[in-house]
Design a protein around this motif. Structure first.
Motif, PDB file in Angstrom:
ATOM      1  N   LYS A 144       0.654  -1.059  -0.072  1.00 26.30           N
ATOM      2  CA  LYS A 144       0.017  -0.055  -0.042  1.00 26.30           C
ATOM      3  C   LYS A 144       0.833   1.406  -0.023  1.00 26.30           C
ATOM      4  O   LYS A 144       2.147   1.112   0.500  1.00 26.30           O
ATOM      5  CB  LYS A 144      -1.039   0.138   1.059  1.00 26.30           C
ATOM      6  N   PHE A 145       0.272   2.428  -0.585  1.00 23.46           N
ATOM      7  CA  PHE A 145       0.996   3.462  -0.618  1.00 23.46           C
ATOM      8  C   PHE A 145       1.089   4.139   0.664  1.00 23.46           C
ATOM      9  O   PHE A 145      -0.128   4.342   1.417  1.00 23.46           O
ATOM     10  CB  PHE A 145       0.352   4.809  -1.666  1.00 23.46           C
ATOM     11  N   GLY A 146       1.910   4.950   1.104  1.00 22.63           N
ATOM     12  CA  GLY A 146       2.237   5.434   2.529  1.00 22.63           C
ATOM     13  C   GLY A 146       1.490   6.938   2.263  1.00 22.63           C
ATOM     14  O   GLY A 146       1.057   7.356   1.303  1.00 22.63           O
ATOM     15  N   ARG A 147       1.637   7.563   3.244  1.00 26.04           N
ATOM     16  CA  ARG A 147       0.806   9.071   3.299  1.00 26.04           C
ATOM     17  C   ARG A 147       1.811   9.959   2.574  1.00 26.04           C
ATOM     18  O   ARG A 147       2.952   9.643   2.478  1.00 26.04           O
ATOM     19  CB  ARG A 147       0.712   9.352   4.909  1.00 26.04           C
ATOM     20  N   THR A 148       1.135  10.755   2.220  1.00 26.90           N
ATOM     21  CA  THR A 148       2.001  11.921   1.318  1.00 26.90           C
ATOM     22  C   THR A 148       2.709  12.735   2.290  1.00 26.90           C
ATOM     23  O   THR A 148       2.155  13.222   3.074  1.00 26.90           O
ATOM     24  CB  THR A 148       0.990  12.950   0.561  1.00 26.90           C
ATOM     25  N   GLY A 149       4.190  13.026   1.831  1.00 30.27           N
ATOM     26  CA  GLY A 149       4.905  13.665   3.026  1.00 30.27           C
ATOM     27  C   GLY A 149       4.536  15.179   2.666  1.00 30.27           C
ATOM     28  O   GLY A 149       3.950  15.642   1.858  1.00 30.27           O
ATOM     29  N   VAL A 150       5.015  15.740   3.619  1.00 29.66           N
ATOM     30  CA  VAL A 150       4.976  17.316   3.688  1.00 29.66           C
ATOM     31  C   VAL A 150       5.921  18.004   2.559  1.00 29.66           C
ATOM     32  O   VAL A 150       6.911  17.333   2.447  1.00 29.66           O
ATOM     33  CB  VAL A 150       5.729  17.811   4.854  1.00 29.66           C
ATOM     34  N   ALA A 151       5.326  18.979   1.800  1.00 28.93           N
ATOM     35  CA  ALA A 151       6.261  19.502   0.664  1.00 28.93           C
ATOM     36  C   ALA A 151       7.450  20.144   1.170  1.00 28.93           C
ATOM     37  O   ALA A 151       7.455  20.677   2.340  1.00 28.93           O
ATOM     38  CB  ALA A 151       5.433  20.450  -0.032  1.00 28.93           C
ATOM     39  N   GLY A 152       8.351  20.037   0.569  1.00 31.24           N
ATOM     40  CA  GLY A 152       9.869  20.440   0.819  1.00 31.24           C
ATOM     41  C   GLY A 152       9.835  22.062   0.571  1.00 31.24           C
ATOM     42  O   GLY A 152       9.075  22.493  -0.321  1.00 31.24           O
ATOM     43  N   SER A 153      10.840  22.535   1.114  1.00 31.32           N
ATOM     44  CA  SER A 153      11.015  23.938   0.543  1.00 31.32           C
ATOM     45  C   SER A 153      11.432  24.127  -0.777  1.00 31.32           C
ATOM     46  O   SER A 153      12.103  23.341  -1.356  1.00 31.32           O
ATOM     47  CB  SER A 153      12.064  24.581   1.514  1.00 31.32           C
ATOM     48  N   ARG A 154      11.253  25.324  -1.169  1.00 35.08           N
ATOM     49  CA  ARG A 154      11.704  25.430  -2.589  1.00 35.08           C
ATOM     50  C   ARG A 154      13.103  25.540  -2.851  1.00 35.08           C
ATOM     51  O   ARG A 154      13.928  26.161  -1.750  1.00 35.08           O
ATOM     52  CB  ARG A 154      11.109  26.936  -3.281  1.00 35.08           C
ATOM     53  N   GLY A 155      13.503  24.989  -3.854  1.00 32.84           N
ATOM     54  CA  GLY A 155      15.034  24.829  -3.782  1.00 32.84           C
ATOM     55  C   GLY A 155      15.562  26.378  -4.535  1.00 32.84           C
ATOM     56  O   GLY A 155      14.777  27.163  -4.952  1.00 32.84           O
ATOM     57  N   HIS A 156      16.965  26.474  -4.606  1.00 30.84           N
ATOM     58  CA  HIS A 156      17.418  27.692  -4.995  1.00 30.84           C
ATOM     59  C   HIS A 156      17.387  27.774  -6.569  1.00 30.84           C
ATOM     60  O   HIS A 156      17.393  26.636  -7.422  1.00 30.84           O
ATOM     61  CB  HIS A 156      19.032  27.763  -4.889  1.00 30.84           C
ATOM     62  N   PRO A 157      17.237  28.805  -7.241  1.00 32.76           N
ATOM     63  CA  PRO A 157      16.931  29.015  -8.626  1.00 32.76           C
ATOM     64  C   PRO A 157      18.361  28.404  -9.254  1.00 32.76           C
ATOM     65  O   PRO A 157      19.606  28.477  -9.023  1.00 32.76           O
ATOM     66  CB  PRO A 157      16.858  30.590  -8.912  1.00 32.76           C
ATOM     67  N   GLY A 158      18.107  27.604 -10.362  1.00 33.85           N
ATOM     68  CA  GLY A 158      19.191  27.014 -11.180  1.00 33.85           C
ATOM     69  C   GLY A 158      19.844  28.020 -12.105  1.00 33.85           C
ATOM     70  O   GLY A 158      19.478  29.096 -11.931  1.00 33.85           O
ATOM     71  N   PRO A 159      21.033  27.540 -12.517  1.00 33.08           N
ATOM     72  CA  PRO A 159      21.849  28.535 -13.643  1.00 33.08           C
ATOM     73  C   PRO A 159      21.014  28.982 -14.700  1.00 33.08           C
ATOM     74  O   PRO A 159      20.102  28.161 -15.229  1.00 33.08           O
ATOM     75  CB  PRO A 159      22.994  27.800 -13.764  1.00 33.08           C
ATOM     76  N   LYS A 160      21.414  30.167 -15.146  1.00 34.00           N
ATOM     77  CA  LYS A 160      20.774  30.462 -16.619  1.00 34.00           C
ATOM     78  C   LYS A 160      20.998  29.919 -17.662  1.00 34.00           C
ATOM     79  O   LYS A 160      22.242  29.221 -17.818  1.00 34.00           O
ATOM     80  CB  LYS A 160      20.861  31.963 -16.746  1.00 34.00           C
ATOM     81  N   GLY A 161      19.872  29.194 -18.618  1.00 38.44           N
ATOM     82  CA  GLY A 161      20.243  28.447 -19.557  1.00 38.44           C
ATOM     83  C   GLY A 161      20.914  29.286 -20.684  1.00 38.44           C
ATOM     84  O   GLY A 161      20.950  30.401 -20.606  1.00 38.44           O
TER      85      GLY A 161
END
Length: 218
Positions: free
Chosen positions: A49-66
């Motif tokens: 069985k699937f477990g409970r949905t975890g808490v959303a993590g914090s937003r990551g840092h912006p990636g480098p410009k493409g």
């Protein structure tokens, strides 16, 4: 090494000697267990069985410009729509016993020939919103009674009462036209003594129109 006496024994063998057991390090080779070959992999079990949905993590840092992308394909040329005319009349016109189309004899602007100088009518080839204006010179002691027509229906009237002096009179209107609609000027029939004044030296009567917004534009 010394001999080990097994627990629970009487300490004497059949011949009265103590029972001894060899230390594992000196035991017979037959006492060792060897590993066999690795067996085949078993069948995959059922999904749990699937477990409970975890808490959303914090937003990551912006990636480098493409990197800058490649240039796209050229687009289509902008399509513009135009329609415009301006015509005049140098001859006077008196009312008759029937309705008369005001015919013009002077062409100032006639883009793409949408105004027919022989019929006196503007024919719509580009549907949309149009602006029309009519200017006439009244005749003293006579009424001036005309209509700007859309197809067979009166759109607006231009009217001037009988007066001792002749004056310039004007009318304008915005009309929504569909393809093949006709716009023209009609002089009222002879139930009334009415006329428009002009002469061969100056242009006293003008009729103009132009496209304001094409119906296909957002």
């Amino acid at each position: 090494m010394g001999a080990l006496v097994l627990p629970g024994s009487s300490g004497a063998g059949a011949e009265g000697k103590p029972r001894v057991s060899r230390h594992p390090s000196t035991a017979s080779p037959a006492c060792y267990h060897t590993l066999g070959e690795k067996g085949d992999r078993g069948e995959r079990g059922l999904q749990g069985k699937f477990g409970r949905t975890g808490v959303a993590g914090s937003r990551g840092h912006p990636g480098p410009k493409g990197q800058k992308g490649s240039t796209g394909a050229p687009g289509e040329h902008c399509k513009s729509h135009y329609a415009a005319f301006s015509v005049g009349r140098r001859k006077p016109l008196h009312s008759n016993d029937y309705y008369q189309t005001l015919i013009f004899d002077t062409e100032f602007v006639n883009l793409y020939g949408h105004f027919n100088m022989f019929t006196g009518k503007f024919y719509c080839y580009v549907p949309g919103i149009y602006y029309f204006s009519l200017h006439v010179h009244t005749w003293n002691q006579k009424e001036t009674y005309l209509h700007i027509m859309r197809n067979a229906a009166e759109a607006v009237i231009l009217y001037a009462q009988v007066g001792e002096r002749s004056v310039m009179q004007s009318q304008s209107v915005l009309l929504e036209l569909h393809e093949r609609d006709e716009v023209w000027v009609r002089l009222y029939k002879g139930e009334r003594e009415n006329a428009v004044f002009s002469d061969e030296y100056d242009t006293y009567v003008t009729f103009s129109g132009h496209l304001v917004k094409y119906s296909g534009d957002p």
